[in-house]
Design a protein around this motif. Structure first.
Motif, PDB file in Angstrom:
ATOM      1  N   ASP A  71       0.856  -1.185   0.000  1.00  0.00           N
ATOM      2  CA  ASP A  71       0.000   0.000   0.000  1.00  0.00           C
ATOM      3  C   ASP A  71       0.892   1.234   0.000  1.00  0.00           C
ATOM      4  O   ASP A  71       1.855   1.311   0.765  1.00  0.00           O
ATOM      5  N   THR A 128      -7.914  -1.272   4.479  1.00  0.00           N
ATOM      6  CA  THR A 128      -7.155  -1.629   3.281  1.00  0.00           C
ATOM      7  C   THR A 128      -6.606  -3.047   3.415  1.00  0.00           C
ATOM      8  O   THR A 128      -6.716  -3.860   2.489  1.00  0.00           O
ATOM      9  N   ARG A 131      -9.286  -5.696   3.133  1.00  0.00           N
ATOM     10  CA  ARG A 131      -9.678  -5.883   1.724  1.00  0.00           C
ATOM     11  C   ARG A 131      -8.644  -6.718   0.982  1.00  0.00           C
ATOM     12  O   ARG A 131      -8.995  -7.603   0.205  1.00  0.00           O
ATOM     13  N   LEU A 132      -7.365  -6.436   1.225  1.00  0.00           N
ATOM     14  CA  LEU A 132      -6.315  -7.245   0.597  1.00  0.00           C
ATOM     15  C   LEU A 132      -6.447  -8.701   1.024  1.00  0.00           C
ATOM     16  O   LEU A 132      -6.301  -9.613   0.208  1.00  0.00           O
ATOM     17  N   GLU A 135      -9.847 -10.057  -0.706  1.00  0.00           N
ATOM     18  CA  GLU A 135      -9.865 -10.059  -2.170  1.00  0.00           C
ATOM     19  C   GLU A 135      -8.640 -10.730  -2.784  1.00  0.00           C
ATOM     20  O   GLU A 135      -8.724 -11.247  -3.897  1.00  0.00           O
ATOM     21  N   PRO A 137      -5.835  -9.719  -4.381  1.00  0.00           N
ATOM     22  CA  PRO A 137      -5.555  -9.374  -5.774  1.00  0.00           C
ATOM     23  C   PRO A 137      -4.205  -9.943  -6.214  1.00  0.00           C
ATOM     24  O   PRO A 137      -3.223  -9.880  -5.465  1.00  0.00           O
ATOM     25  N   LEU A 142      -5.035  -3.000  -4.544  1.00  0.00           N
ATOM     26  CA  LEU A 142      -6.488  -2.875  -4.641  1.00  0.00           C
ATOM     27  C   LEU A 142      -6.846  -1.930  -5.772  1.00  0.00           C
ATOM     28  O   LEU A 142      -6.194  -0.905  -5.967  1.00  0.00           O
ATOM     29  N   GLU A 143      -7.880  -2.302  -6.500  1.00  0.00           N
ATOM     30  CA  GLU A 143      -8.400  -1.401  -7.518  1.00  0.00           C
ATOM     31  C   GLU A 143      -9.202  -0.316  -6.797  1.00  0.00           C
ATOM     32  O   GLU A 143      -9.922  -0.592  -5.845  1.00  0.00           O
TER      33      GLU A 143
END
Length: 154
Positions: A71, A128, A131-132, A135, A137, A142-143
């Motif tokens: 990040d 954040t 979410r990582l 998700e 990614p 992150l989008e």
């Protein structure tokens, strides 16, 4: 303008539906929840940083089980351009006992139910990182959510 770069590493440790968090005084002194982790020392690898910081702040030893992402956050405060680069790892507790950091940047550590996290006073990096974690990614980033005027475009 003065430039300030800080590189740090943090851990997302989830066990039995709970997230390990530490508590730190915010800029105004109000306690806020943070991920266990912190700044790299000169010459230190981020992998070693996260393991050291988790132990310092929580008493636990972790095994790093994956890199969730990196990040990058930049903000200008007064005449200083702050840039934070934060490695976010997934960690599994392998030993140690929960305790609080003494004379450090945090004063308390605790397991918080995942469903309670949105109601906690926390820094944005907690969201954040979660979410990582959820998700995962492939590119570790992150989008950004679409802008309101872009949502209706086809």
């Amino acid at each position: 303008m003065r430039r300030n770069l800080r590189v740090a590493a943090y851990a997302v440790c989830v066990r039995d539906g709970q997230l390990l968090l530490a508590r730190s005084p915010g800029p105004d002194g109000t306690p806020e929840w943070v991920l266990p982790g912190g700044g790299m020392e000169h010459g230190e690898d981020p992998y070693d940083t996260v393991r050291r910081e988790v132990t310092e702040e929580t008493g636990y030893h972790i095994e790093v089980t994956g890199l969730l992402g990196v990040d990058s956050h930049r903000v200008t405060v007064g005449r200083t351009d702050h840039h934070a680069v934060r490695f976010v790892y997934e960690g599994e507790i392998t030993g140690g006992e929960l305790r609080y950091e003494i004379d450090g940047s945090t004063d308390f550590a605790a397991w918080q139910p995942l469903e309670a996290v949105p109601g906690l006073n926390r820094i944005p990096l907690v969201d954040t990182a979660l979410r990582l974690w959820r998700e995962r990614p492939l590119h570790g980033r992150l989008e950004e959510p679409p802008l309101p005027n872009e949502m209706n475009k086809e």
